[in-house]
Design a protein around this motif. Sequence first.
Motif, PDB file in Angstrom:
ATOM      1  N   GLY A   1     -79.843 -21.794 -60.371  1.00 12.51           N
ATOM      2  CA  GLY A   1     -80.082 -23.012 -61.150  1.00 12.51           C
ATOM      3  C   GLY A   1     -79.337 -24.207 -60.595  1.00 12.51           C
TER       4      GLY A   1
ATOM      5  N   ASP B   1     -80.720 -24.317 -65.505  1.00 11.72           N
ATOM      6  CA  ASP B   1     -80.207 -22.999 -65.880  1.00 11.72           C
ATOM      7  C   ASP B   1     -81.154 -22.273 -66.834  1.00 11.72           C
ATOM      8  OD1 ASP B   1     -79.717 -25.026 -67.671  1.00 11.72           O
ATOM      9  OD2 ASP B   1     -77.829 -24.199 -68.414  1.00 11.72           O
TER      10      ASP B   1
ATOM     11  N   VAL C   1     -77.552 -18.455 -62.662  1.00  9.85           N
ATOM     12  CA  VAL C   1     -76.687 -19.648 -62.688  1.00  9.85           C
ATOM     13  C   VAL C   1     -76.566 -20.245 -61.283  1.00  9.85           C
ATOM     14  CG1 VAL C   1     -74.324 -20.449 -63.030  1.00  9.85           C
ATOM     15  CG2 VAL C   1     -75.397 -18.951 -64.725  1.00  9.85           C
TER      16      VAL C   1
END
Length: 509
Positions: free
Chosen positions: A348, A327, A345
């Motif tokens: 990630g 992240d 996000v």
Amino acid sequence: MLGRIFTVGGYTLLSRITGFARDILLAAILGAGPVADAFFVALRLPNHFRAIFAEGAFNAAFVPAYAHVHGEGGPASARLFANRIFTLLFVSQVVLLVIALAFMPQAMSLLAPGFSDEPEQRRLAIELTRITFPYLLLITLVTLYGGMLNVVNRFASAAAASIFLNISMMATLALAVFFPTAGHAAAWGVLISGFLQYFLLAGDLSRHGGLPRFAPLRLDEDVRAFFRALGPATLGSMGTQVALFADTIIATFLPVGALSALYYADRLNQLPIGVIGIAIGTVLLPEMSRRITSGDHAGAMASQRRAFEFTLLFSVPFVAAFLVVPDVIMRAMFARGAFTKADAVAAGATLAAYAIALIPFVLIRSAVATFYARKDTATPVKASLTGIAVNVLLKILLMGSLAQVGLALATAVGAWVNLLLVIGFAVRAGYLEFDRGFIVSLVKFLLIGLALAAALWGAARYAALQLASWTTLRDEAALGVLIIVAVVVYATLVLLLFGRKWLRSLVRS
């Protein structure tokens, strides 16, 4: 061999750095919306074909065959062989290009069926793919020229060629206001880069061996042997690409942004794959081909073990970072402009899933080299097809609950199945032996990786607390702290567990 690895790896690293600059620009301008998804489909289609037929299957069949002809018959025989392969390659690519341009709507229905419910996005994807697809013809010739140069130990221009893709796309994106959309600007950048890469490789080859020319099509024994190797090599190269094709097809049914999350996660995942795995595999294949041709099977096996150790030495830090702090990496690299923190996000989480299979991703090219160097392109196919079956089955099972993260996880499991089967086949055939020293190295790398992951986890939490009051550049500063921690901790652990003697022996081997 080490010097050639660093040549290829160095230029590939430069390519990846400029590639990150390109992706930062792409994320800021395109974001993760419908135009971005249409462009990434347009980019993936020629790239998949290139990876299967050009850099994958073609290299696996051509480099050992060209090295054999060059070593047995001399430069004149090698030139004639290259001329015949060039003629066949050029004609087949022109036919493929004509078919693709004529039937692109039908192809889009098969490869991106989720776009059928979005007529404007489908129209844009077709238009952009027609711009990018001629890139395949140019890059296929670049691959041929690069293979010829690699056999005579010239690796620099082929490794540096992809830098032009990044520079060209950044230039056209900077002028996006003059194009219908930013997607059009990026697509034209891809096509322009194909010409730039072609002229770079053509210039180098014309100075060192001469460009291949059109020749009468004659299926002599060398050409027939090449095609006998090419068929299985094509199937073998399809493993990862079929998985990515499936990702593209399935992701078109997922919410907007899924394709973009897959793209940006894969881009970061490709850094160690390209700089380490492909660089070492590119150098190892002609090295093993030459040794096996001269009867030095023990030397070929030793070269492969050392290649594995080089690969693990440089890959373990990436595995730890991508699994523990994906992240932070995504926010620092791409979260600006049209690419939001929510997009980061999602990307990630996808990166962490891909990282589970980073070791097989970087090792597979070196693992199959022992078969390709012996002109055995059929055996790796068994492993590849098994990996594909596992991969696709898991994609279907996981896409509903995990979206694009499930697609990445399925790819990871399939990659592990592929690698373990290839290694098992090589050991059974007597092509590969793991001595005690190598087994001890594996255990040490595992311990170092776990310790580094723990250090990064702690450093990420500490950096988040210390930088909580920052309003700008917080994620970039946190990533800088993590890089420093990773370098210090990893270098210290390697020296403590392996020692200077092991490092010197690795370099001198």
